[in-house]
Scaffold this motif. Structure first.
Motif, PDB file in Angstrom:
ATOM      1  N   GLY A 129       0.801  -1.214   0.000  1.00 13.85           N
ATOM      2  CA  GLY A 129       0.000   0.000   0.000  1.00 13.85           C
ATOM      3  C   GLY A 129       0.833   1.263   0.000  1.00 13.85           C
ATOM      4  N   GLU A 130       0.200   2.387   0.364  1.00 12.81           N
ATOM      5  CA  GLU A 130       0.834   3.694   0.262  1.00 12.81           C
ATOM      6  C   GLU A 130       1.068   4.363   1.612  1.00 12.81           C
ATOM      7  N   ALA A 131       0.684   3.716   2.711  1.00 14.55           N
ATOM      8  CA  ALA A 131       0.897   4.304   4.037  1.00 14.55           C
ATOM      9  C   ALA A 131       2.337   4.082   4.485  1.00 14.55           C
ATOM     10  N   ARG A 132       2.802   4.959   5.360  1.00  8.18           N
ATOM     11  CA  ARG A 132       4.175   4.833   5.833  1.00  8.18           C
ATOM     12  C   ARG A 132       4.241   3.778   6.935  1.00  8.18           C
ATOM     13  N   PRO A 133       5.464   3.332   7.276  1.00  9.77           N
ATOM     14  CA  PRO A 133       5.612   2.317   8.329  1.00  9.77           C
ATOM     15  C   PRO A 133       5.055   2.799   9.670  1.00  9.77           C
ATOM     16  N   ASN A 134       4.759   1.834  10.542  1.00  8.49           N
ATOM     17  CA  ASN A 134       4.191   2.081  11.872  1.00  8.49           C
ATOM     18  C   ASN A 134       2.866   2.835  11.765  1.00  8.49           C
ATOM     19  N   THR A 135       2.018   2.332  10.905  1.00  7.59           N
ATOM     20  CA  THR A 135       0.729   2.953  10.616  1.00  7.59           C
ATOM     21  C   THR A 135      -0.338   1.870  10.532  1.00  7.59           C
ATOM     22  N   LEU A 136      -1.567   2.244  10.854  1.00  7.25           N
ATOM     23  CA  LEU A 136      -2.716   1.402  10.536  1.00  7.25           C
ATOM     24  C   LEU A 136      -3.364   1.970   9.279  1.00  7.25           C
ATOM     25  N   ASP A 137      -3.535   1.138   8.281  1.00  7.88           N
ATOM     26  CA  ASP A 137      -4.084   1.544   6.984  1.00  7.88           C
ATOM     27  C   ASP A 137      -5.403   0.803   6.803  1.00  7.88           C
ATOM     28  N   VAL A 138      -6.508   1.542   6.794  1.00  8.33           N
ATOM     29  CA  VAL A 138      -7.837   0.942   6.716  1.00  8.33           C
ATOM     30  C   VAL A 138      -8.412   1.161   5.326  1.00  8.33           C
ATOM     31  N   ASP A 139      -8.828   0.074   4.687  1.00  5.35           N
ATOM     32  CA  ASP A 139      -9.471   0.156   3.387  1.00  5.35           C
ATOM     33  C   ASP A 139     -10.947  -0.219   3.556  1.00  5.35           C
ATOM     34  N   PRO A 140     -11.843   0.777   3.687  1.00  2.12           N
ATOM     35  CA  PRO A 140     -13.252   0.462   3.923  1.00  2.12           C
ATOM     36  C   PRO A 140     -13.972  -0.085   2.695  1.00  2.12           C
ATOM     37  N   TYR A 141     -13.328  -0.052   1.530  1.00  2.00           N
ATOM     38  CA  TYR A 141     -13.952  -0.524   0.298  1.00  2.00           C
ATOM     39  C   TYR A 141     -13.565  -1.963  -0.007  1.00  2.00           C
ATOM     40  N   THR A 161      -6.553  11.082   7.263  1.00  2.00           N
ATOM     41  CA  THR A 161      -5.598  10.787   8.326  1.00  2.00           C
ATOM     42  C   THR A 161      -6.182  11.088   9.695  1.00  2.00           C
ATOM     43  N   THR A 162      -6.078  10.138  10.608  1.00  2.47           N
ATOM     44  CA  THR A 162      -6.475  10.307  11.995  1.00  2.47           C
ATOM     45  C   THR A 162      -5.341   9.794  12.882  1.00  2.47           C
ATOM     46  N   THR A 163      -5.501  10.008  14.182  1.00  2.53           N
ATOM     47  CA  THR A 163      -4.526   9.494  15.147  1.00  2.53           C
ATOM     48  C   THR A 163      -5.248   8.657  16.183  1.00  2.53           C
ATOM     49  N   MET A 164      -4.767   7.446  16.368  1.00  4.11           N
ATOM     50  CA  MET A 164      -5.264   6.618  17.457  1.00  4.11           C
ATOM     51  C   MET A 164      -4.525   7.064  18.711  1.00  4.11           C
ATOM     52  N   LYS A 165      -5.237   7.794  19.581  1.00  2.00           N
ATOM     53  CA  LYS A 165      -4.579   8.393  20.742  1.00  2.00           C
ATOM     54  C   LYS A 165      -4.508   7.476  21.939  1.00  2.00           C
ATOM     55  N   PHE A 166      -5.479   6.579  22.080  1.00  2.00           N
ATOM     56  CA  PHE A 166      -5.405   5.630  23.185  1.00  2.00           C
ATOM     57  C   PHE A 166      -6.215   4.384  22.858  1.00  2.00           C
ATOM     58  N   GLN A 168       0.065  -5.896  19.363  1.00  2.00           N
ATOM     59  CA  GLN A 168       1.190  -5.599  18.473  1.00  2.00           C
ATOM     60  C   GLN A 168       1.526  -4.117  18.400  1.00  2.00           C
ATOM     61  N   ILE A 169       0.668  -3.240  18.929  1.00  2.00           N
ATOM     62  CA  ILE A 169       0.818  -1.808  18.663  1.00  2.00           C
ATOM     63  C   ILE A 169       0.833  -1.010  19.961  1.00  2.00           C
ATOM     64  N   GLU A 170       1.197   0.270  19.835  1.00  2.00           N
ATOM     65  CA  GLU A 170       1.171   1.205  20.954  1.00  2.00           C
ATOM     66  C   GLU A 170       0.585   2.529  20.479  1.00  2.00           C
ATOM     67  N   ALA A 171      -0.046   3.226  21.398  1.00  2.00           N
ATOM     68  CA  ALA A 171      -0.568   4.567  21.110  1.00  2.00           C
ATOM     69  C   ALA A 171       0.484   5.607  21.487  1.00  2.00           C
ATOM     70  N   PRO A 172       0.506   6.751  20.791  1.00  2.70           N
ATOM     71  CA  PRO A 172      -0.340   7.120  19.653  1.00  2.70           C
ATOM     72  C   PRO A 172       0.168   6.484  18.367  1.00  2.70           C
ATOM     73  N   MET A 173      -0.716   6.396  17.399  1.00  2.00           N
ATOM     74  CA  MET A 173      -0.379   5.774  16.121  1.00  2.00           C
ATOM     75  C   MET A 173      -1.237   6.385  15.031  1.00  2.00           C
ATOM     76  N   GLN A 174      -0.624   6.649  13.883  1.00  2.00           N
ATOM     77  CA  GLN A 174      -1.378   7.221  12.771  1.00  2.00           C
ATOM     78  C   GLN A 174      -2.271   6.159  12.139  1.00  2.00           C
ATOM     79  N   VAL A 175      -3.501   6.565  11.813  1.00  2.00           N
ATOM     80  CA  VAL A 175      -4.465   5.676  11.166  1.00  2.00           C
ATOM     81  C   VAL A 175      -4.929   6.358   9.883  1.00  2.00           C
ATOM     82  N   ILE A 176      -4.736   5.696   8.756  1.00  2.00           N
ATOM     83  CA  ILE A 176      -5.147   6.211   7.452  1.00  2.00           C
ATOM     84  C   ILE A 176      -6.392   5.459   7.012  1.00  2.00           C
ATOM     85  N   ILE A 177      -7.441   6.188   6.630  1.00  2.00           N
ATOM     86  CA  ILE A 177      -8.632   5.564   6.075  1.00  2.00           C
ATOM     87  C   ILE A 177      -8.669   5.905   4.592  1.00  2.00           C
ATOM     88  N   ARG A 178      -8.552   4.906   3.752  1.00  2.00           N
ATOM     89  CA  ARG A 178      -8.417   5.119   2.313  1.00  2.00           C
ATOM     90  C   ARG A 178      -9.672   5.726   1.688  1.00  2.00           C
TER      91      ARG A 178
END
Length: 265
Positions: free
Chosen positions: A77-89, A119-124, A209-219
């Motif tokens: 995909g196109e998101a950078r490392p250490n990211t959650l990339d969500v494809d709702p489609y 782009t959003t941020t998973m804060k907790f 597997q993850i820690e907050a905060p973390m960037q979350v991309i919704i395609r």
């Protein structure tokens, strides 16, 4: 982590977890001549799970067909490392790791017009979170959400399931969550009030597997089509599933629930 070979997008989509884990059959009394029940088999990673003093049931294989299960491979995909990339489609969530690999999870998403993008941020994050309907839910569908305005405590009755990740834009809570669910049919489809649903086994796996905060991309639709045209439009739009107040607030429902035991998590 062991090395992972580069694979094509088509090969990645076909990956499955083939091994299964069988539950032990109960002991049959000597006087009972009937055959013991056959052990129940589950896809690896989706069997019964003990967590916070609860025993979560295994996910029947009928909900894990094809690509509708957890898989690991090279991220395309196109998101950078250490990211959650969500494809709702395509109905997937990718945990993009720093080494270029990813774990892909199937998800359920909101009905048309009830999703976010960008782009959003998973804060907790929360284990066994409680749930309270938003003011918008109460205003637009009071007949559905009104009985729950006081909220549901964390536990087996909570619509947020075993874990929840909270998405923000800046300091503003978007009120969108990535969370677990018992509505197994919704995974791989559209039908929720807008949040991103996962099998409880998957959201626990991701949480660990993850820690907050973390960037979350919704395609966006354009990005989804560009990155994963093969799975674009996967799933169907389900009618809203209305849960009665009695199911969550009745005396029997409350009596059969109890607070999570976090020391066991």
């Amino acid at each position: 982590m062991s090395p992972v070979n580069q694979i094509s997008r088509r090969a990645f989509a076909a990956m499955t977890l083939a091994s299964t884990a069988a539950a032990c059959a109960p002991r049959v009394p000597a006087t009972d001549i009937s055959p013991p029940p056959a052990p129940v088999s589950f896809v690896e990673g989706y069997g019964p799970l003990e967590d916070a003093g609860y025993v979560l049931p295994g996910i029947p294989s009928e909900y894990l067909q094809g690509v509708n299960r957890r898989a690991t491979g090279i991220y395309n995909g196109e998101a950078r490392p250490n990211t959650l990339d969500v494809d709702p489609y395509a109905k997937f969530l990718y945990h993009v790791r720093k080494d270029g690999t990813t774990t892909r999870y199937p998800v359920g998403v909101g009905r048309a017009g009830r999703s976010i993008r960008g782009t959003t941020t998973m804060k907790f994050m929360r284990q066994w979170p409680g749930w309270t309907p938003t003011q918008n839910m109460l205003r637009t569908e009071p007949e559905v959400y009104g009985p729950f305005r006081a909220g549901i405590p964390g536990g087996l009755r909570s619509p947020l399931g075993a874990r929840a990740l909270y998405l923000f834009r800046g300091s503003r809570d978007t009120h969108y969550r990535i969370h677990g669910t018992n509505d197994l049919e919704s995974i791989g489809n559209s039908g929720s009030a807008g949040c991103i649903r996962m099998f409880n086994q998957d959201v626990i796996h991701l949480y660990n597997q993850i820690e907050a905060p973390m960037q979350v991309i919704i395609r966006s639709p354009e990005e989804s089509m560009r990155v994963d045209p093969e799975n674009f439009g996967r799933g169907v739009e389900l009618p809203p599933k209305i849960i009665s107040a009695e199911e969550l607030l009745g005396e029997e429902a409350i009596a059969n629930d109890r607070p999570p035991q976090f020391d066991d998590v």
